[in-house]
Design a protein around this motif. Sequence first.
Motif, PDB file in Angstrom:
ATOM      1  N   THR A  51      -7.793  10.523  -9.181  1.00 11.53           N
ATOM      2  CA  THR A  51      -8.977   9.713  -8.867  1.00 11.53           C
ATOM      3  C   THR A  51     -10.151  10.548  -8.355  1.00 11.53           C
ATOM      4  N   ALA A  52      -9.862  11.770  -7.941  1.00 18.48           N
ATOM      5  CA  ALA A  52     -10.911  12.698  -7.494  1.00 18.48           C
ATOM      6  C   ALA A  52     -10.299  14.091  -7.461  1.00 18.48           C
ATOM      7  N   PHE A  53     -11.149  15.116  -7.558  1.00 19.24           N
ATOM      8  CA  PHE A  53     -10.627  16.480  -7.515  1.00 19.24           C
ATOM      9  C   PHE A  53     -11.746  17.457  -7.195  1.00 19.24           C
ATOM     10  N   ASP A  54     -11.340  18.647  -6.746  1.00 17.90           N
ATOM     11  CA  ASP A  54     -12.261  19.777  -6.638  1.00 17.90           C
ATOM     12  C   ASP A  54     -11.490  21.017  -7.070  1.00 17.90           C
ATOM     13  N   ALA A  55     -11.964  22.192  -6.702  1.00 16.60           N
ATOM     14  CA  ALA A  55     -11.363  23.429  -7.210  1.00 16.60           C
ATOM     15  C   ALA A  55      -9.916  23.613  -6.775  1.00 16.60           C
ATOM     16  N   GLY A  56      -9.523  23.046  -5.642  1.00 15.15           N
ATOM     17  CA  GLY A  56      -8.181  23.314  -5.153  1.00 15.15           C
ATOM     18  C   GLY A  56      -7.393  22.100  -4.718  1.00 15.15           C
ATOM     19  N   THR A  57      -7.926  20.893  -4.944  1.00 17.68           N
ATOM     20  CA  THR A  57      -7.198  19.685  -4.550  1.00 17.68           C
ATOM     21  C   THR A  57      -7.438  18.576  -5.562  1.00 17.68           C
ATOM     22  N   PHE A  58      -6.552  17.584  -5.541  1.00 19.40           N
ATOM     23  CA  PHE A  58      -6.799  16.354  -6.282  1.00 19.40           C
ATOM     24  C   PHE A  58      -6.289  15.181  -5.461  1.00 19.40           C
ATOM     25  N   ALA A  59      -6.881  14.024  -5.698  1.00 20.07           N
ATOM     26  CA  ALA A  59      -6.498  12.810  -4.990  1.00 20.07           C
ATOM     27  C   ALA A  59      -5.893  11.822  -5.974  1.00 20.07           C
ATOM     28  N   ALA A  60      -4.981  10.985  -5.479  1.00 20.75           N
ATOM     29  CA  ALA A  60      -4.342   9.969  -6.313  1.00 20.75           C
ATOM     30  C   ALA A  60      -3.966   8.783  -5.438  1.00 20.75           C
ATOM     31  N   ASP A  61      -4.012   7.606  -6.040  1.00 21.12           N
ATOM     32  CA  ASP A  61      -3.619   6.386  -5.340  1.00 21.12           C
ATOM     33  C   ASP A  61      -2.159   6.054  -5.641  1.00 21.12           C
ATOM     34  N   VAL A  62      -1.499   5.452  -4.667  1.00 18.06           N
ATOM     35  CA  VAL A  62      -0.118   4.995  -4.816  1.00 18.06           C
ATOM     36  C   VAL A  62      -0.112   3.490  -4.590  1.00 18.06           C
ATOM     37  N   MET A  63       0.285   2.716  -5.609  1.00 19.68           N
ATOM     38  CA  MET A  63       0.290   1.262  -5.487  1.00 19.68           C
ATOM     39  C   MET A  63       1.596   0.794  -4.841  1.00 19.68           C
ATOM     40  N   PRO A  64       1.656  -0.466  -4.389  1.00 19.46           N
ATOM     41  CA  PRO A  64       2.846  -0.941  -3.672  1.00 19.46           C
ATOM     42  C   PRO A  64       4.156  -0.775  -4.422  1.00 19.46           C
ATOM     43  N   GLU A  65       4.180  -1.022  -5.735  1.00 23.42           N
ATOM     44  CA  GLU A  65       5.430  -0.871  -6.489  1.00 23.42           C
ATOM     45  C   GLU A  65       5.947   0.562  -6.406  1.00 23.42           C
ATOM     46  N   THR A  66       5.040   1.532  -6.551  1.00 22.31           N
ATOM     47  CA  THR A  66       5.426   2.944  -6.456  1.00 22.31           C
ATOM     48  C   THR A  66       5.840   3.293  -5.034  1.00 22.31           C
ATOM     49  N   TYR A  67       5.142   2.749  -4.073  1.00 23.23           N
ATOM     50  CA  TYR A  67       5.466   2.955  -2.655  1.00 23.23           C
ATOM     51  C   TYR A  67       6.910   2.537  -2.376  1.00 23.23           C
ATOM     52  N   LYS A  68       7.309   1.364  -2.909  1.00 19.18           N
ATOM     53  CA  LYS A  68       8.638   0.831  -2.636  1.00 19.18           C
ATOM     54  C   LYS A  68       9.727   1.544  -3.424  1.00 19.18           C
ATOM     55  N   ARG A  69       9.416   1.967  -4.649  1.00 24.03           N
ATOM     56  CA  ARG A  69      10.423   2.569  -5.525  1.00 24.03           C
ATOM     57  C   ARG A  69      10.708   4.028  -5.215  1.00 24.03           C
ATOM     58  N   SER A  70       9.701   4.742  -4.719  1.00 23.92           N
ATOM     59  CA  SER A  70       9.823   6.194  -4.549  1.00 23.92           C
ATOM     60  C   SER A  70       9.859   6.577  -3.077  1.00 23.92           C
ATOM     61  N   GLY A  71      10.005   7.876  -2.842  1.00 25.27           N
ATOM     62  CA  GLY A  71       9.997   8.391  -1.483  1.00 25.27           C
ATOM     63  C   GLY A  71       8.674   9.013  -1.097  1.00 25.27           C
ATOM     64  N   LEU A  72       7.601   8.707  -1.827  1.00 28.38           N
ATOM     65  CA  LEU A  72       6.302   9.302  -1.503  1.00 28.38           C
ATOM     66  C   LEU A  72       5.842   8.938  -0.092  1.00 28.38           C
ATOM     67  N   HIS A  73       6.201   7.740   0.358  1.00 26.66           N
ATOM     68  CA  HIS A  73       5.760   7.316   1.692  1.00 26.66           C
ATOM     69  C   HIS A  73       6.466   8.079   2.815  1.00 26.66           C
TER      70      HIS A  73
END
Length: 221
Positions: A51-73
């Motif tokens: 959803t956004a980036f620069d030379a050394g980073t990027f941003a991404a959104d995590v929706m509720p389904e992904t939040y519940k299914r994965s260990g990203l949280h």
Amino acid sequence: MFTGLIEEVGRLKFTATQGEAMQLVIGASLVTKDVSLGDSIAVNGVCLTVTAFDAGTFAADVMPETYKRSGLHLLKNGDPVNLERAMQAGARFGGHIVQGHVDGTGKIVSRHSDANAVVFRIRTDDPGLFRYIIPKGSVTVDGISLTVVDADNDAFSVSIIPHTLAQTALQSKQRGGAVNIETDIIGKYVDHLMHFRGLEPAAAAPKSKLTAEYLTEHGFL
């Protein structure tokens, strides 16, 4: 689509959580070289949209389904994460078909050396996953394409070579660590189709002309 071959280990720089929605900012050098808005990058095996980036980073959104299914949280700032860009057409297919759609999470219950390999034993509380996890089949653990050594009703083992361990965030995970699991998509499709076989109205299924009489008439039997 991904192949399960990790390109880079990044670092989580920032998280913002609102309920079961998250935003992640991840530091990386390789996967951000040719990144564009809307690109897909697998983060610990989870397909996320840039959803956004620069030379050394990027941003991404995590929706509720992904939040519940994965260990990203469960990630904390500074944690290492496995990164892989979406597969390019014509590239070598070194792993297996990985969607980045995590089926659930598991916990490392043991880790031990076996000659030049390290064997991880992983348990999950979701028994439904084990119909798709078979010995010598493929499984994705934190985005890494691995071969199942053995499996029973609640746990499975994977054996990892030194190169893979050194080049991924799995090297820092010990007993008790959480991992994301994606089972083989081919097995899931076959299982789904077999479940619905015979449930369609008879008129909807075309009758095959391949019979014993046909094969005999044409010299196959």
